[in-house]
Design a protein around this motif. Structure first.
Motif, PDB file in Angstrom:
ATOM      1  N   TRP A 152      64.354  89.731-111.002  1.00 45.89           N
ATOM      2  CA  TRP A 152      63.198  90.128-111.799  1.00 45.89           C
ATOM      3  C   TRP A 152      62.173  89.003-111.875  1.00 45.89           C
ATOM      4  O   TRP A 152      60.968  89.255-111.847  1.00 45.89           O
ATOM      5  CB  TRP A 152      63.649  90.527-113.200  1.00 45.89           C
ATOM      6  N   GLY A 153      62.646  87.776-112.012  1.00 43.06           N
ATOM      7  CA  GLY A 153      61.719  86.654-112.096  1.00 43.06           C
ATOM      8  C   GLY A 153      60.919  86.481-110.813  1.00 43.06           C
ATOM      9  O   GLY A 153      59.708  86.203-110.859  1.00 43.06           O
ATOM     10  N   GLU A 154      61.564  86.656-109.673  1.00 44.05           N
ATOM     11  CA  GLU A 154      60.866  86.545-108.392  1.00 44.05           C
ATOM     12  C   GLU A 154      59.824  87.656-108.240  1.00 44.05           C
ATOM     13  O   GLU A 154      58.709  87.420-107.748  1.00 44.05           O
ATOM     14  CB  GLU A 154      61.883  86.611-107.251  1.00 44.05           C
ATOM     15  N   LEU A 155      60.152  88.875-108.674  1.00 47.66           N
ATOM     16  CA  LEU A 155      59.192  89.977-108.600  1.00 47.66           C
ATOM     17  C   LEU A 155      57.998  89.741-109.523  1.00 47.66           C
ATOM     18  O   LEU A 155      56.849  90.028-109.146  1.00 47.66           O
ATOM     19  CB  LEU A 155      59.883  91.294-108.969  1.00 47.66           C
ATOM     20  N   MET A 156      58.249  89.201-110.700  1.00 46.72           N
ATOM     21  CA  MET A 156      57.135  88.887-111.596  1.00 46.72           C
ATOM     22  C   MET A 156      56.274  87.764-111.040  1.00 46.72           C
ATOM     23  O   MET A 156      55.050  87.747-111.216  1.00 46.72           O
ATOM     24  CB  MET A 156      57.671  88.533-112.986  1.00 46.72           C
ATOM     25  N   HIS A 157      56.914  86.812-110.353  1.00 51.23           N
ATOM     26  CA  HIS A 157      56.152  85.735-109.713  1.00 51.23           C
ATOM     27  C   HIS A 157      55.277  86.285-108.589  1.00 51.23           C
ATOM     28  O   HIS A 157      54.130  85.841-108.420  1.00 51.23           O
ATOM     29  CB  HIS A 157      57.118  84.683-109.170  1.00 51.23           C
ATOM     30  N   GLN A 158      55.807  87.241-107.854  1.00 49.71           N
ATOM     31  CA  GLN A 158      54.996  87.870-106.811  1.00 49.71           C
ATOM     32  C   GLN A 158      53.842  88.655-107.416  1.00 49.71           C
ATOM     33  O   GLN A 158      52.775  88.784-106.797  1.00 49.71           O
ATOM     34  CB  GLN A 158      55.862  88.800-105.954  1.00 49.71           C
ATOM     35  N   GLY A 159      54.028  89.179-108.611  1.00 53.70           N
ATOM     36  CA  GLY A 159      52.957  89.910-109.274  1.00 53.70           C
ATOM     37  C   GLY A 159      51.763  89.041-109.618  1.00 53.70           C
ATOM     38  O   GLY A 159      50.635  89.545-109.736  1.00 53.70           O
ATOM     39  N   LEU A 160      51.990  87.707-109.799  1.00 50.92           N
ATOM     40  CA  LEU A 160      50.867  86.812-110.060  1.00 50.92           C
ATOM     41  C   LEU A 160      49.910  86.741-108.884  1.00 50.92           C
ATOM     42  O   LEU A 160      48.702  86.541-109.062  1.00 50.92           O
ATOM     43  CB  LEU A 160      51.385  85.401-110.389  1.00 50.92           C
ATOM     44  N   ASN A 162      49.337  89.231-106.956  1.00 47.72           N
ATOM     45  CA  ASN A 162      48.766  90.562-106.769  1.00 47.72           C
ATOM     46  C   ASN A 162      48.340  91.100-108.133  1.00 47.72           C
ATOM     47  O   ASN A 162      48.931  92.048-108.671  1.00 47.72           O
ATOM     48  CB  ASN A 162      49.792  91.511-106.123  1.00 47.72           C
ATOM     49  N   ILE A 163      47.337  90.458-108.704  1.00 45.16           N
ATOM     50  CA  ILE A 163      46.915  90.795-110.057  1.00 45.16           C
ATOM     51  C   ILE A 163      46.477  92.251-110.171  1.00 45.16           C
ATOM     52  O   ILE A 163      46.777  92.936-111.146  1.00 45.16           O
ATOM     53  CB  ILE A 163      45.781  89.852-110.510  1.00 45.16           C
ATOM     54  N   PHE A 164      45.782  92.747-109.158  1.00 43.06           N
ATOM     55  CA  PHE A 164      45.235  94.095-109.240  1.00 43.06           C
ATOM     56  C   PHE A 164      46.293  95.154-108.931  1.00 43.06           C
ATOM     57  O   PHE A 164      46.084  96.329-109.217  1.00 43.06           O
ATOM     58  CB  PHE A 164      44.048  94.237-108.280  1.00 43.06           C
ATOM     59  N   LEU A 170      54.599  95.130-113.603  1.00 41.96           N
ATOM     60  CA  LEU A 170      54.905  95.989-114.746  1.00 41.96           C
ATOM     61  C   LEU A 170      56.333  96.500-114.724  1.00 41.96           C
ATOM     62  O   LEU A 170      57.050  96.409-115.728  1.00 41.96           O
ATOM     63  CB  LEU A 170      53.920  97.167-114.774  1.00 41.96           C
ATOM     64  N   PHE A 171      56.770  97.012-113.591  1.00 41.41           N
ATOM     65  CA  PHE A 171      58.097  97.627-113.546  1.00 41.41           C
ATOM     66  C   PHE A 171      59.241  96.614-113.656  1.00 41.41           C
ATOM     67  O   PHE A 171      60.244  96.909-114.314  1.00 41.41           O
ATOM     68  CB  PHE A 171      58.226  98.480-112.292  1.00 41.41           C
ATOM     69  N   PRO A 172      59.146  95.408-113.048  1.00 45.33           N
ATOM     70  CA  PRO A 172      60.189  94.413-113.341  1.00 45.33           C
ATOM     71  C   PRO A 172      60.246  94.010-114.813  1.00 45.33           C
ATOM     72  O   PRO A 172      61.334  93.819-115.360  1.00 45.33           O
ATOM     73  CB  PRO A 172      59.792  93.216-112.463  1.00 45.33           C
ATOM     74  N   VAL A 173      59.074  93.913-115.472  1.00 45.53           N
ATOM     75  CA  VAL A 173      59.062  93.580-116.902  1.00 45.53           C
ATOM     76  C   VAL A 173      59.719  94.691-117.716  1.00 45.53           C
ATOM     77  O   VAL A 173      60.519  94.437-118.626  1.00 45.53           O
ATOM     78  CB  VAL A 173      57.620  93.322-117.373  1.00 45.53           C
ATOM     79  N   LEU A 174      59.392  95.950-117.396  1.00 45.70           N
ATOM     80  CA  LEU A 174      59.994  97.078-118.115  1.00 45.70           C
ATOM     81  C   LEU A 174      61.497  97.154-117.875  1.00 45.70           C
ATOM     82  O   LEU A 174      62.268  97.438-118.799  1.00 45.70           O
ATOM     83  CB  LEU A 174      59.325  98.384-117.682  1.00 45.70           C
ATOM     84  N   ALA A 175      61.926  96.893-116.627  1.00 49.04           N
ATOM     85  CA  ALA A 175      63.360  96.917-116.322  1.00 49.04           C
ATOM     86  C   ALA A 175      64.097  95.814-117.079  1.00 49.04           C
ATOM     87  O   ALA A 175      65.169  96.042-117.655  1.00 49.04           O
ATOM     88  CB  ALA A 175      63.574  96.765-114.819  1.00 49.04           C
ATOM     89  N   LEU A 176      63.508  94.623-117.105  1.00 47.04           N
ATOM     90  CA  LEU A 176      64.127  93.510-117.823  1.00 47.04           C
ATOM     91  C   LEU A 176      64.189  93.799-119.316  1.00 47.04           C
ATOM     92  O   LEU A 176      65.223  93.575-119.963  1.00 47.04           O
ATOM     93  CB  LEU A 176      63.327  92.227-117.556  1.00 47.04           C
TER      94      LEU A 176
END
Length: 203
Positions: A152-160, A162-164, A170-176
């Motif tokens: 989840w942390g790696e997916l959230m890091h990738q989200g940085l 890809n801001i748009f 969103l979905f890794p945060v909701l899953a966590l």
């Protein structure tokens, strides 16, 4: 991976903390004071800095992170077990077991430990939540498991990056959030199931 890794860390840390806390509370005296001072010194070490230093020299593999988490994760439960065993060692059934000549390890883990389960059951879900959160935070900062490992942390890091594309974060945060919330509910249910007050009644 985050859940299984945190579960393994939690159980190993619990076992280590129970053993050390039980020995401190049961033996007492100079052993208890010496261990308590050493634990207080050890607890002041900054966890994140230790992970960064060791990770930069040895790498952040599964085994390295597992050992670091276990080394730092047992301190909290040892405080609770120490207080429980300090209270229980003066109880009559412990004095009777000593008078019967039972071995110390049998008195601690067969007679005293079942009566000290309340802090273990209470502390277990929060320890698991803390391990998952810490691992996700380390993965987000780049000091966790290696990059090909999904987390989840790696997916959230990738989200940085890809801001748009909001769904990447969103979905890794909701899953966590959902997993941590369910763990808290399960822990609350287990604690209520083992609560002795529910099975007592005044007449």
């Amino acid at each position: 991976i985050s859940f299984s890794f945190a579960l393994l860390i939690t159980f190993c840390s619990m076992i280590l903390g129970i053993i050390i806390g039980a020995l401190q509370g049961y033996l007492g005296g100079w052993f208890d004071l010496t261990m308590q001072r050493l634990i207080e010194i050890f607890a002041t070490l900054p966890f994140l800095y230790i992970v960064i230093i060791i990770g930069s020299s040895l790498g952040t593999g599964f085994l390295v992170l597992f050992l670091i988490f276990v080394i730092f994760g047992w301190i909290g439960i040892s405080y609770f077990m120490r207080s429980e065993f300090l209270k229980l060692r003066e109880v009559q059934f412990v004095e009777a077991a000593r008078a019967m000549g039972l071995r110390h390890w049998k008195i601690m883990f067969r007679h005293m430990l079942p009566n000290a389960l309340t802090p273990i059951i209470t502390f277990l879900p929060f320890s698991l939540i803390g391990a998952i959160t810490s691992l996700s935070a380390l993965d987000f900062l780049g000091f966790g498991l290696p990059a090909p490992t999904p987390s989840w942390g790696e997916l959230m890091h990738q989200g940085l990056g890809n801001i748009f594309s909001y769904w990447v974060s969103l979905f890794p945060v909701l899953a966590l959030f959902g997993v941590l919330l369910l763990i808290a509910f399960v822990g609350e249910g287990i604690r209520d199931a083992f609560d002795p007050k529910e099975f007592q009644k005044m007449e």
